[in-house]
Design an enzyme around this catalytic site. Structure first.
Site, PDB file in Angstrom:
ATOM      1  N   LEU A  26       0.866  -1.186   0.000  1.00 26.70           N
ATOM      2  CA  LEU A  26       0.000   0.000   0.000  1.00 26.70           C
ATOM      3  C   LEU A  26       0.898   1.230   0.000  1.00 26.70           C
ATOM      4  O   LEU A  26       1.737   1.396   0.888  1.00 26.70           O
ATOM      5  CB  LEU A  26      -0.909   0.016   1.225  1.00 26.70           C
ATOM      6  CG  LEU A  26      -1.812   1.255   1.357  1.00 26.70           C
ATOM      7  CD1 LEU A  26      -2.886   1.250   0.272  1.00 26.70           C
ATOM      8  CD2 LEU A  26      -2.462   1.318   2.732  1.00 26.70           C
ATOM      9  N   ILE A  27       0.727   2.087  -1.003  1.00 20.94           N
ATOM     10  CA  ILE A  27       1.541   3.299  -1.126  1.00 20.94           C
ATOM     11  C   ILE A  27       0.625   4.515  -1.130  1.00 20.94           C
ATOM     12  O   ILE A  27      -0.366   4.549  -1.868  1.00 20.94           O
ATOM     13  CB  ILE A  27       2.381   3.287  -2.420  1.00 20.94           C
ATOM     14  CG1 ILE A  27       3.169   1.986  -2.560  1.00 20.94           C
ATOM     15  CG2 ILE A  27       3.321   4.494  -2.461  1.00 20.94           C
ATOM     16  CD1 ILE A  27       3.905   1.839  -3.880  1.00 20.94           C
ATOM     17  N   GLY A  35       5.879   8.669  -5.136  1.00 20.73           N
ATOM     18  CA  GLY A  35       4.827   7.667  -4.984  1.00 20.73           C
ATOM     19  C   GLY A  35       4.455   7.034  -6.303  1.00 20.73           C
ATOM     20  O   GLY A  35       4.332   5.804  -6.409  1.00 20.73           O
ATOM     21  N   SER A 160      12.913  12.753   5.033  1.00 18.39           N
ATOM     22  CA  SER A 160      13.713  13.764   4.350  1.00 18.39           C
ATOM     23  C   SER A 160      14.994  13.997   5.146  1.00 18.39           C
ATOM     24  O   SER A 160      15.021  13.778   6.366  1.00 18.39           O
ATOM     25  CB  SER A 160      12.924  15.075   4.259  1.00 18.39           C
ATOM     26  OG  SER A 160      13.750  16.151   3.842  1.00 18.39           O
ATOM     27  N   TYR A 173       8.220  22.730   7.696  1.00 18.91           N
ATOM     28  CA  TYR A 173       8.401  21.452   7.003  1.00 18.91           C
ATOM     29  C   TYR A 173       9.419  20.586   7.741  1.00 18.91           C
ATOM     30  O   TYR A 173       9.185  19.395   7.978  1.00 18.91           O
ATOM     31  CB  TYR A 173       8.853  21.688   5.562  1.00 18.91           C
ATOM     32  CG  TYR A 173       9.083  20.410   4.792  1.00 18.91           C
ATOM     33  CD1 TYR A 173       8.011  19.647   4.338  1.00 18.91           C
ATOM     34  CD2 TYR A 173      10.375  19.936   4.537  1.00 18.91           C
ATOM     35  CE1 TYR A 173       8.215  18.467   3.634  1.00 18.91           C
ATOM     36  CE2 TYR A 173      10.591  18.759   3.844  1.00 18.91           C
ATOM     37  CZ  TYR A 173       9.504  18.032   3.396  1.00 18.91           C
ATOM     38  OH  TYR A 173       9.710  16.850   2.718  1.00 18.91           O
TER      39      TYR A 173
END
Length: 331
Positions: A26-27, A35, A160, A173
């Site tokens: 599942l992405i 993605g 990240s 972020y």
């Protein structure tokens, strides 16, 4: 008879593929970027090891994925609606998967935000945290219990390098990614007890629609709430160098080799995808006081901007040489 014997390994391999069940993947966040690239790559796996459920918040944006998926659509790849900001949406999607069995979860959906905090609303900041951090939490609240019962599963989070080292004008972020990293560090200890694997994928700059939109939003930002010096810093230092940084250090979505981590027998907890960026994150661990990376980044941005610009051009040149990995590791 000799020919029959020679064919045995091939026959055995074919039988193995038929016997071995596909792993359900599942992405999230598959309408574009990392993605989409990952979903298509896994769906097109030559050994057909995966059944991919590629999800996105808004199904009206599925055209690019459908085109890239080609013949795999409806076979090894299915597209489903899933909004990580909605518990009901997550539950509906997971419940639609046979036996709710998810072998590999790839948490990829996210959003960015750049600029001076004086020019960002609290609501905008909440939305970033809600998507990037609480989106992951909602997914795991729904999927983790089933994985624990089976004592099987791999949770892969697209984080990240900004979850390790904060960057100028990426305050909120970076905060969302720091939250993800701390959450996963804590969860990883518990996951071991249930024989679950957990991996943080930490890209540096990635050239995708995601980054383009972040840049465009930054260009349109109303800077009237910021003082003149801060506004000038954002416009003439940060935004001015934004594209050059991506051209020099950026990877394509296809270069984020997440499949290698997924297939690894003992996948790492953390994996930085961009070796060009590694020296910058290494600074954080070189000084326990935390002063070294901040001082270094300050000097790069405000005192040695011409050297910084020249360095980016040099890196860009070296990155196109086939000998670059050898050169880099010898430095």
């Amino acid at each position: 008879r000799g020919g029959q014997v020679a064919r045995l390994p091939t026959i055995y391999a074919t039988l193995q593929l038929k016997i071995m069940p596909k792993k359900t993947v599942l992405i999230t966040g598959c309408s574009s970027g990392i993605g989409l690239a990952l979903a298509v790559k896994m769906a097109k796996d030559e050994q057909k090891r995966f059944k991919v459920y590629a999800t996105m918040r808004n199904l009206t944006r599925k055209d690019k994925l459908e085109e890239a998926a080609g013949r795999t659509l409806g076979k090894t790849l299915e597209i489903k609606q899933l909004d990580v900001c909605s518990e009901e949406s997550i539950k509906t999607c997971v419940s639609s998967i046979p036996d709710r069995k998810i072998d590999i979860l790839v948490s990829n959906a996210g959003m960015g935000l750049i600029g001076p905090i004086e020019c960002q609303t609290i609501e905008e900041m909440r939305t970033v945290m809600d998507t990037n951090f609480f989106g992951l939490v909602r997914l795991l609240k729904e999927i983790l219990p089933d994985m624990k019962k089976r004592k099987s599963g791999h949770i892969v989070i697209i984080s990240s390098v900004m979850g390790i080292q904060g960057i100028l004008f990426n305050d909120v972020y970076a905060a969302s990614k720091f939250a993800v990293e701390g959450f996963c560090e804590s969860l990883a200890i518990q996951a071991l007890k249930f024989k679950l694997q957990l991996s943080l994928i930490e890209p540096g700059p990635v050239i995708t629609e995601f980054e383009t939109k972040v840049f465009e939003d930054g260009m349109k930002m109303d800077l009237s709430a910021a003082d003149e010096e801060t506004a000038d810093m954002f416009t003439n230092i940060y935004l001015k160098n934004y594209k050059q940084i991506f051209q020099s250090l950026g990877q394509s979505a296809e270069e984020i080799h997440t499949v290698k981590i997924i297939l690894a027998e003992n996948p790492p907890f953390r994996h930085q995808t961009n070796t060009l960026y590694t020296p910058m994150t290494t600074l954080k661990y070189a000084d326990p006081n935390g002063d070294l990376p901040i001082d270094t980044f300050y000097k790069m941005v405000f005192q040695h901007d011409k050297i910084f610009s020249a360095s980016l051009n040099f890196i860009k040149l070296l990155s196109h040489l086939t000998c670059w990995p050898t050169v880099f590791t010898s430095i």
